[in-house]
Design a protein around this motif. Structure first.
Motif, mmCIF file in Angstrom:
data_model
loop_
_atom_site.group_PDB
_atom_site.id
_atom_site.type_symbol
_atom_site.label_atom_id
_atom_site.label_comp_id
_atom_site.label_asym_id
_atom_site.label_seq_id
_atom_site.Cartn_x
_atom_site.Cartn_y
_atom_site.Cartn_z
ATOM 1 N N SER A 107 0.845 -1.195 0.000
ATOM 2 C CA SER A 107 0.000 0.000 0.000
ATOM 3 C C SER A 107 0.882 1.248 0.000
ATOM 4 C CB SER A 107 -0.924 0.006 1.220
ATOM 5 O OG SER A 107 -0.164 0.058 2.422
ATOM 6 N N GLN B 73 1.007 5.755 0.865
ATOM 7 C CA GLN B 73 0.424 6.987 1.364
ATOM 8 C C GLN B 73 0.944 8.172 0.546
ATOM 9 O OE1 GLN B 73 -1.905 7.764 3.976
ATOM 10 N NE2 GLN B 73 -1.772 9.630 2.735
ATOM 11 N N ASP C 150 -6.442 9.716 0.614
ATOM 12 C CA ASP C 150 -6.536 8.430 1.300
ATOM 13 C C ASP C 150 -5.369 7.524 0.929
ATOM 14 O OD1 ASP C 150 -8.924 9.235 2.420
ATOM 15 O OD2 ASP C 150 -10.145 8.358 0.813
ATOM 16 N N MET C 151 -5.119 6.562 1.814
ATOM 17 C CA MET C 151 -4.139 5.532 1.532
ATOM 18 C C MET C 151 -4.567 4.746 0.298
ATOM 19 S SD MET C 151 -1.375 3.963 3.041
ATOM 20 C CE MET C 151 -1.587 4.138 4.832
#
Length: 313
Positions: free
Chosen positions: A205, A207, A221-222
């Motif tokens: 993921s 950021q 948002d992530m």
């Protein structure tokens, strides 16, 4: 000095992706290799505002200067060092680095450490389309007013594409496959192009940190791991011709892409494609973090050796 005193890591060579740099770094020197065989040795030295003055003041950064090259086969080869750069600690620093380097070569490839990534984004879907640059976490993120993804380092590439041939048959405009690919990517991302620096995590993921011009995007948002293409270029295209063009390009890049951490299915797919460029596989295979089909790799390496022997005879 123990082996743990060296910092060993890798970073991607980008825009376009053309491999990884393996780096062994100590406090006073570092070694860099793009194939795991030949290493460029560099020494670190403080930069002074007035280098010819006895009261010279160090600037708050260092620079690296080339000391020479090293390989297991040829050993250390020095290049001439300007007297103004020479310091008594240089020879000892290089000697200490070589102790670390000999040990580190047994641990190749190193883990990628450039986890801050600059991605060209598709405005409609929020999908990352192409990786433009990367930075180590401790490095300051640079600002870039102009952004562009490049399909190749040179004016011409060897990759061929049925999609490109089809396009050329319908047009009187002459060009190269990478020219069409560059236009396809630009149209996908729309003008004005937008890119984000994104901090990537171990689970894939990311950021968003800021855009390419330095504007904060902290409220975004992530992004899940699926937002980032594993081959650093998006393979999900609605247009079949564009999809084929991208696929042809990534297949051509296969010997390089195998240096990345990849899902097993994608690695197996790229190993099959890499057979077409056996000599490139021979050059870079030491830096593959995994192999899906050992027997296939051995076959490719044998073919590369035979090709080299034929060309050199």
């Amino acid at each position: 000095m123990s082996a743990t005193d060296a910092h060993c890591y890798a970073a991607r060579l980008l825009n376009p992706f053309h491999g990884t740099a393996q780096i062994v770094s100590t406090e006073q020197a570092r070694a860099i290799s793009v194939d795991g065989i030949s290493w460029r040795i560099q020494i670190r030295r403080e930069i002074y505002k007035t280098p010819w003055s006895s009261l010279a003041i160090p600037v708050n950064n260092d620079r690296y200067f080339v000391y020479g090259t090293w390989s297991h086969l040829d050993g250390l080869a020095r290049v001439p060092v300007h007297p103004s750069l020479y310091q008594e600690h240089v020879e000892q620093a290089v000697e200490d680095l070589l102790v670390q380097l000999i040990h580190a070569c047994q641990q190749l490839p190193f883990a990628l450490a450039d986890t801050n990534e600059l991605w060209l984004m598709a405005p409609d879907s929020g999908q990352a389309v192409a990786l433009l640059a990367s930075q180590l976490p401790q490095e300051e993120l640079p600002r870039q007013n102009q952004i562009r993804w490049y399909p190749s380092q040179n004016a011409e590439t060897a990759f061929q594409s049925m999609a490109f041939a089809e396009q050329q048959s319908k047009s009187t405009t002459k060009g190269q496959p990478q020219d069409l690919l560059g236009r396809v990517i630009k149209l996908r991302c729309k003008s004005p192009l937008e890119a984000y620096w994104i901090e990537r995590y171990a689970d894939g993921s990311g950021q968003p940190l800021q855009n390419h011009a330095g504007k904060s995007v902290a409220q975004r948002d992530m992004l899940p791991a699926g937002s980032f293409p594993v081959c650093l270029l998006d393979e999900d295209w609605h247009d079949p011709q564009a999809a084929q063009l991208v696929r042809d390009y990534l297949n051509w890049q296969a010997p390089l892409l195998l240096m990345l951490p990849l899902p097993d299915s994608k690695r197996r797919e790229l190993e099959i494609q890499a057979q077409k460029r056996s000599q490139s596989v021979h050059q870079y295979h030491r830096l593959y973090p995994a192999v899906a089909d050992e027997s296939l790799l051995k076959k490719i390496l044998v073919e590369a050796v035979m090709r080299n022997a034929t060309e050199n005879s």
